[in-house]
Every structure is written in structure tokens, then in C-alpha cells.
Motif scaffolding. Sequence first.
Motif, PDB file in Angstrom:
ATOM      1  N   ILE A 243       0.843  -1.201   0.000  1.00  0.00           N
ATOM      2  CA  ILE A 243       0.000   0.000   0.000  1.00  0.00           C
ATOM      3  C   ILE A 243       0.876   1.247   0.000  1.00  0.00           C
ATOM      4  O   ILE A 243       1.798   1.364   0.806  1.00  0.00           O
ATOM      5  N   THR A 244       0.569   2.173  -0.911  1.00  0.00           N
ATOM      6  CA  THR A 244       1.202   3.488  -0.944  1.00  0.00           C
ATOM      7  C   THR A 244       0.101   4.530  -0.906  1.00  0.00           C
ATOM      8  O   THR A 244      -0.824   4.498  -1.722  1.00  0.00           O
ATOM      9  N   ASN A 245       0.192   5.468   0.045  1.00  0.00           N
ATOM     10  CA  ASN A 245      -0.819   6.511   0.164  1.00  0.00           C
ATOM     11  C   ASN A 245      -0.145   7.878   0.079  1.00  0.00           C
ATOM     12  O   ASN A 245       0.762   8.182   0.855  1.00  0.00           O
ATOM     13  N   TRP A 334      -2.945   0.148  -3.951  1.00  0.00           N
ATOM     14  CA  TRP A 334      -2.728  -1.137  -3.291  1.00  0.00           C
ATOM     15  C   TRP A 334      -2.310  -2.151  -4.341  1.00  0.00           C
ATOM     16  O   TRP A 334      -3.076  -2.498  -5.237  1.00  0.00           O
ATOM     17  N   LYS A 335      -1.089  -2.600  -4.240  1.00  0.00           N
ATOM     18  CA  LYS A 335      -0.558  -3.613  -5.139  1.00  0.00           C
ATOM     19  C   LYS A 335      -1.021  -4.968  -4.645  1.00  0.00           C
ATOM     20  O   LYS A 335      -0.379  -5.620  -3.819  1.00  0.00           O
ATOM     21  N   VAL A 336      -2.174  -5.419  -5.171  1.00  0.00           N
ATOM     22  CA  VAL A 336      -2.768  -6.676  -4.721  1.00  0.00           C
ATOM     23  C   VAL A 336      -1.894  -7.859  -5.104  1.00  0.00           C
ATOM     24  O   VAL A 336      -1.680  -8.785  -4.341  1.00  0.00           O
ATOM     25  N   SER A 337      -1.398  -7.835  -6.336  1.00  0.00           N
ATOM     26  CA  SER A 337      -0.516  -8.884  -6.839  1.00  0.00           C
ATOM     27  C   SER A 337       0.362  -8.276  -7.911  1.00  0.00           C
ATOM     28  O   SER A 337       0.255  -7.090  -8.222  1.00  0.00           O
ATOM     29  N   ASP A 339       0.053  -8.637 -10.921  1.00  0.00           N
ATOM     30  CA  ASP A 339      -0.757  -8.348 -12.106  1.00  0.00           C
ATOM     31  C   ASP A 339      -1.937  -7.436 -11.839  1.00  0.00           C
ATOM     32  O   ASP A 339      -2.732  -7.181 -12.747  1.00  0.00           O
ATOM     33  N   LEU A 340      -2.087  -6.924 -10.622  1.00  0.00           N
ATOM     34  CA  LEU A 340      -3.260  -6.103 -10.315  1.00  0.00           C
ATOM     35  C   LEU A 340      -2.926  -5.054  -9.267  1.00  0.00           C
ATOM     36  O   LEU A 340      -2.326  -5.357  -8.233  1.00  0.00           O
ATOM     37  N   GLU A 341      -3.323  -3.812  -9.558  1.00  0.00           N
ATOM     38  CA  GLU A 341      -3.219  -2.716  -8.592  1.00  0.00           C
ATOM     39  C   GLU A 341      -4.561  -2.001  -8.519  1.00  0.00           C
ATOM     40  O   GLU A 341      -5.155  -1.661  -9.544  1.00  0.00           O
ATOM     41  N   LEU A 342      -5.039  -1.764  -7.293  1.00  0.00           N
ATOM     42  CA  LEU A 342      -6.268  -1.003  -7.057  1.00  0.00           C
ATOM     43  C   LEU A 342      -5.912   0.401  -6.599  1.00  0.00           C
ATOM     44  O   LEU A 342      -4.990   0.584  -5.799  1.00  0.00           O
ATOM     45  N   ARG A 343      -6.679   1.389  -7.087  1.00  0.00           N
ATOM     46  CA  ARG A 343      -6.363   2.782  -6.797  1.00  0.00           C
ATOM     47  C   ARG A 343      -7.624   3.559  -6.425  1.00  0.00           C
ATOM     48  O   ARG A 343      -8.702   3.290  -6.923  1.00  0.00           O
ATOM     49  N   SER A 344      -7.421   4.539  -5.562  1.00  0.00           N
ATOM     50  CA  SER A 344      -8.492   5.450  -5.179  1.00  0.00           C
ATOM     51  C   SER A 344      -7.934   6.864  -5.139  1.00  0.00           C
ATOM     52  O   SER A 344      -6.892   7.110  -4.531  1.00  0.00           O
ATOM     53  N   ILE A 345      -8.630   7.793  -5.812  1.00  0.00           N
ATOM     54  CA  ILE A 345      -8.230   9.205  -5.797  1.00  0.00           C
ATOM     55  C   ILE A 345      -9.412  10.010  -5.267  1.00  0.00           C
ATOM     56  O   ILE A 345     -10.477  10.057  -5.873  1.00  0.00           O
ATOM     57  N   VAL A 394      -6.080  -1.538 -12.250  1.00  0.00           N
ATOM     58  CA  VAL A 394      -5.108  -1.562 -13.341  1.00  0.00           C
ATOM     59  C   VAL A 394      -4.379  -2.901 -13.279  1.00  0.00           C
ATOM     60  O   VAL A 394      -3.800  -3.249 -12.246  1.00  0.00           O
ATOM     61  N   GLY A 395      -4.445  -3.657 -14.382  1.00  0.00           N
ATOM     62  CA  GLY A 395      -3.850  -4.982 -14.308  1.00  0.00           C
ATOM     63  C   GLY A 395      -3.519  -5.581 -15.659  1.00  0.00           C
ATOM     64  O   GLY A 395      -3.689  -4.952 -16.716  1.00  0.00           O
TER      65      GLY A 395
END
Length: 799
Positions: A243-245, A334-337, A339-345, A394-395
Motif C-alpha cells: 500500500i502506498t498513500n 494497493w498492489k494486490v498482486s 498483475d493487479l493494482e487497485l487505486r483510489s483518488i 489496473v492490471g
Amino acid sequence: MKYSSQLFTAASVMALIASPAFADEAAAPSGGLTEIVVTATKRETSLQKTPISISVMDNEEIKKRHVQSLMDLGDGAVPSLRVAPFEARVSALTIGIRGIVPLDANQPAREQGVGIYIDGVYLGRQHGINAALFDVARIEVLKGPQGTLFGRNTEGGALSIVAKNPSGQFGGRIQGGMGNLGSHNTELHVDLPEYKGFAVKIDAITQYQDAITKNPMAGQVGWGYYDRKGLRAAVRWKSDNGITNDFSFDVSQDKNTPYYSQLLNYNPNGCVAGAATAACTLPGTNYATLTGTVKALPSIVQINGSSLMRTADIGVPQQPSVDTTRGFTNSLKWKVSSDLELRSITAWRRVTATQWDNSGGAHRVPVYSASGSFSRYSLANLWQSQFSQEFQAVGTAGKLDYVAGLFYFNEHVSDNAATPSSMVWNADGTAATVNTNVFTNPFASIDRASEVWSKSYAAFGQGTYHFADNLHLTVGGRYTRDQKKGVLHMFRNVNYDVNTAVAAANGYSPLNKTWNRFNPMVTLAYDLDSNVHGYAKFATGYRAGGASSRTANYLAFNPEDVKSYELGLKSDLFDRKLRINLAAYMMDRKNSQVDVSSIQTDSATGTSINILKTLNASANTKIRGIELDVTGKVAEGLTLTGSYAYTYTHIPKIYIPETGVWQQFYIVYTPRNAASASADYEVPAGGAGAVMKFHIDANYSQSTQAFDQFATHNDASLVFNGRFAVADIPVRDNGQKLTVTVWSRNMLNTQYVFRRDPSNSLPGSPTTSTVNGSINNVLGDYGNFNAPRTFGIDASISF
């Protein structure tokens, strides 16, 4: 990274919106150009191999051109990008790309045609965007419709400003400078070391310049003045679970005055009473005869159409306009894996703009008379707040790179405006006295006051499928639902909330509209070899509708839509010593929003009044263009760049029912031909690591229109900027380095009229009861010259 015009993958840009990509530079062959790489979806992507046209101005190029605010890009550094003040005021900038340039997006219920973004957050208003730039990593100009990726109001493209994030390592820069016109600036940028996963960066900046044109009235500020201050604080938190915030807060204040509006000529169209002539005809009219007498030139008024007046002919009351912007942004990733990153702005922003400008004397306003009032004092207030929330995934799944997301935007904006006459002619017409009523109660008579609430919802998705190493297909779509409600509280000092009978007689009805759009995009990209890449692209976009608060009935208008067809080719040649990028496009815009000045009867007074209404053109507007960008490393330390843009625009004639005339309209601030070129040379200075840097750039623009109703052109321009710096001079053994810079903008002091207004050199609009045109108020064209030569010296210490 040199200033460049490059091409992005569509998938990369989608991720860039949610979280601005970090631009890096890969190693180049010996003596060749560096390959520009973006890291957008946690994948490094070469801009040369990816199919979206974009120009990037990085931090180094911003310094070379001494760009302090977006207004400094108005000289044409990026030929496809046009930046101009609204009328003579810099409180609200007009931003255009590829011929999509709204004349008046100043109104609360009207939208801009190019999306402005700061760290991935859309700005709903063009007010306050001329604030001082913070520690900017880069400015990105995405060309062409971005409706799938960005949503509404990005028909021409998007302008994205990306600030530097905290690094987690102690360091920074202190900078100060001074120049002519009493200018001075200071900057402080501090990066604090990471502590328990937290990193902090603080940026503070001030910019000041005295007036360009002196105001003869004692104690009153002149024209072309600014005083900017800004503060930004950013915090980055990283966890061990991917997680990066990023959280940032910024506040800016911009005090400014308009460019001086001076009389350029006297009765240039030869208007005389009698039979109407083609030269002395207001567009959209069909006069039978001309009546009246052209005004005599007051002895105090000077005519100067060749150079900027450094002292105004008439002193007037004036105080700075003040724009204040503030907001916060929280970007969570949030780098889930792998191949997948979830983002919130998540973002909230607010703009407060108070406009107090008196940009000219008797020649600035439509009417003056001996022993009468004159000098239009433009007073206005605008308050805006907005909240936005965006989610993205994004994946990668096999050969498919994808982005999917949801977007929500909520805006509330209100304004009011008054235009009292601040001066009174003496009987002899040679001097003037102050109209004290302006000071005792400047908003005694409100021209208009309105309020608007807007909500936008969107769902989007885009994927790039790699059929082979050299064949890529990108398909995307975005569904948008816009809701807009607006009310006209006052018009011509009549309170519509109370005087409902007058409002009804004027045909007033509140704005309550909902629009739905689906914007698709398809791109096919093919790599001819490792150094030559081509693409074909179809893209769409739209600009939301609204209502004109400059009409008594709050006349509503519909959205406009654009379809774009584009071909692009990019190449790196001669061991990457020469880079050539070429793009050609066709755009068709449906329901173009155009402004029409006309006469309307005010039911409250029974008099005829000037209004500005917005209509949708029935036929398609055609925009065609070619863009060429060349970068060459011609010798060790020497880099040459050149950019060219050809833009053809045509709006079919529009029928004006009030006058029964088919009228021609134009797209403003869009030169048919524009070009920019620069040369950079670097050479070591001694053996301690210091470097001497030489920079010069030239920016050309063919003449353009400044009003969509008038064929009258501004002047063509050719502006040179230059800089010499001795950089990275060691100061201490602990790594501190000194850079000393001498710079000049418009170094040859080129003077040209960037805005020419013919409204005071043509007859007045005929009323509905007559076809005669009065020349009683004809005086001459007035306009605004560009800023004169500025120069100075800066020094900065990095640590």
C-alpha cells in the motif's frame, strides 16, 4: 529529459489519469537520444512505441523557458496548445488544443473544452489556474479527444500538471532571483527523510512583478501587475503489504491586474452616415442605412496601434483582482498482486475569485459622452467548490493490459457581476473626475448573478490486447451521466427570486438538464521495426451543455460532440540521434457552442440591451490538422528540437432569426500555422562537475481571431526566449551545489496585439423595429499588446 512531443499507449494514459505516471529515461546508444519511458501501470512503456499524441515539458525545460505560470506558455512553446487570458484578464485563462478553444467559459453554467488536471484531479473551473507553479515534475499536453479516458469537457485534449512527490531522502533547494519591472521570486523545496514509512515534502513559492503599464491616477495600481504566493505540503506513506498513500494539501493566492486596453486606431472602417457599406457592418446584421455621427476623439485619448503604452493615457481607479485556490488530494494504491493494482483518488478543491479591473479608458467601453460617465469598471465575484472520487483497477491478464474504473464529480459554483462607470468627463473632454458612487457602493447595480450545481457519474474500461510483439489493439469506452441545475438570481439589477413576473416576461426558466453519453475509442498500433511505429486511432469526446447567464431568459444550450480520426508515425533514426514524430487528424464537431451578441428587450425597463447568448451550430464544424515534432542530437552536448502544427477550422454559417442573416463564426486563438524551435548546448565547466548550459527558443504563431463573431485578426508573433546557466557548482563537500542563471523572455522585445476588439469600431446592433445602424458610438478598435521583454538573474542552492 528534453522537451518532447511523444506518443502514449491508451492503457498507460488511463492509469496516468488515476495516478500520474513517473517519467523516466532509459539508457540510449552512445551519443544518441535517451528513450523516454513512462511507468503507468507498473510497466515501463516506451513513448515511441505507444499510440497517443502527447507533448511533455519536464522540470528542466520549464526552468529553461522560465515558465512561472501557465500564462507563460501563451508564447506557443507547444504549437498545438493555446493559452490566452480571458479578455485582458489573467484571472481566468482560456486553454485550447487542436482548435477546441471556448471563447467564454467564464460563466458558471458553461464548461471548458480542454480538461485541466493537477495530480490526476480534474479542475471544474478555469479560474485560478494561473497561480504560481509549484515544484512541477512535468506538464503533459494530451492532444485530441480524451472522452474515453478523461470524460466530458476533454474534446480538444487534456493538460495535466504533475507535481514532484516526496522522495523519502533528505534534500531540497533554495532559490531566489530578481529582474526588471521590479520582479523578484523565491522558492523553498524541502524533502524530509522517511520515518516509519512516512515521507514529507514541503514547497513554498512567491512571484512578484510591478505593473507593465503605469496608471496616471495617484495611488492606483497599473496594468500587468502580479503578486503570487503558494504553499504545498505532501505526505507519502508506504506499508509492507503493497500500500502506498499520497496525501497533499495546497493553497495559492494570485493578485493581478489585466493587460492595458489601448486605442489602436480611429474609425478604421470609414463609417459615415448614409447607405450601409460592407466595411462598416456589424456581423450578423443587414443594415439599410447608417445613422448618426462617429464620435470625436477626446483630446486626452491617445492612438497607438504599433507599440505597448508604458503609461496609460487616462488614469482610472483600479485594485488587484485576487484569486485564492486551495484543496487536498489523497491517492491510495494497493498492489494486490504482480498483475493487479487497485487505486483510489479522493479530492476536494475550492476557488474564490474577486475581479476588480479597469482595463482601459473611454475607448474600452461601448459608450461614453462629453460630461458623461465612462471607463467600464469590471467587478465580479466567483465562488466554486468541488469534490471528486475515482476508483481504478489496473492490471494484466495474459496478453491483455486493462484499466477499469468509476468516477464521481460534484460541483457548486455561484457568481455575480457589476460594471459601473468609474469616471466622468469634464465638459471640455480633456480631463476626468472620479465617479464616487463606485467607491461608496460598487455593487449598487448588479448586471447578473447566478448559481449552478453539477454532478457527473461515469464508468469506464479500456484494454490493450497484444496479438503479437508488433501488433496491438486498444479498445475502450466510457459511459457518463451529467446532471446540471442552475438559477439566474439577478439580471440587470432585477431580483428574479422576488420579481417573478419580470422573470416570466423575459422568458426565464431555471436550468435543469441531464445528459448521457457513451464515448468509445479504438486504436490499432503496428511496429514496423524496433525503431519505427505507426498507429490509427478513432476517438470521441463531448462538452457538457449549460445556460448563458448573460441573457435575460437564461438561455440553455446543448452539449457538443466530437469525433476524431488520427494517423501517427514515430521513428528513431541514425542510432537514435534523430527522432521524428508525425500525426495527422480529422475532427468533426457536432452542435458547436458559439456565442452571439445581439439585442434583447428588457421587460423590466422596456429598453434594448446587449446580451451574449450561446447557440448550437446546426452543421458540423470541421477541424483538420498536422503535427510534426523533430528532435536531433547533432553533436556532443548539442540538441535541437522543432515542432510544427497546422490547424484548419471551419464553422458553417449560422442563421440568426432576429436579423434574418446567415452569419459566419470563427474559432478563436487558433493559428493556421504555428511552430516552435529550440537549441540546447551543454559543456563541462572545469573539473569539479559544474556544467555550462545554453538555451534559446523561438516561437511563431500566425495571426488569429480573438472573437468568434468577428473576422478581425490579431497580429502574428515571433517570440524568442533565452537562458544561460552555470549549474552544479560544488559549494561544500557535503553535496551542496550552486546554480546561477541569467534568463530573458521575449528577449528581442517583440510587440504584437494578441487581442483586437472591433466592437467599438462598428455600428450598433439594430433593434427589432428598425434596420438602421447607429454609428454614434463608433470610435475605433482597442486591444492588448503582449508582455514586453523581461530578464533577470536567479541563484539556487541544492542540498
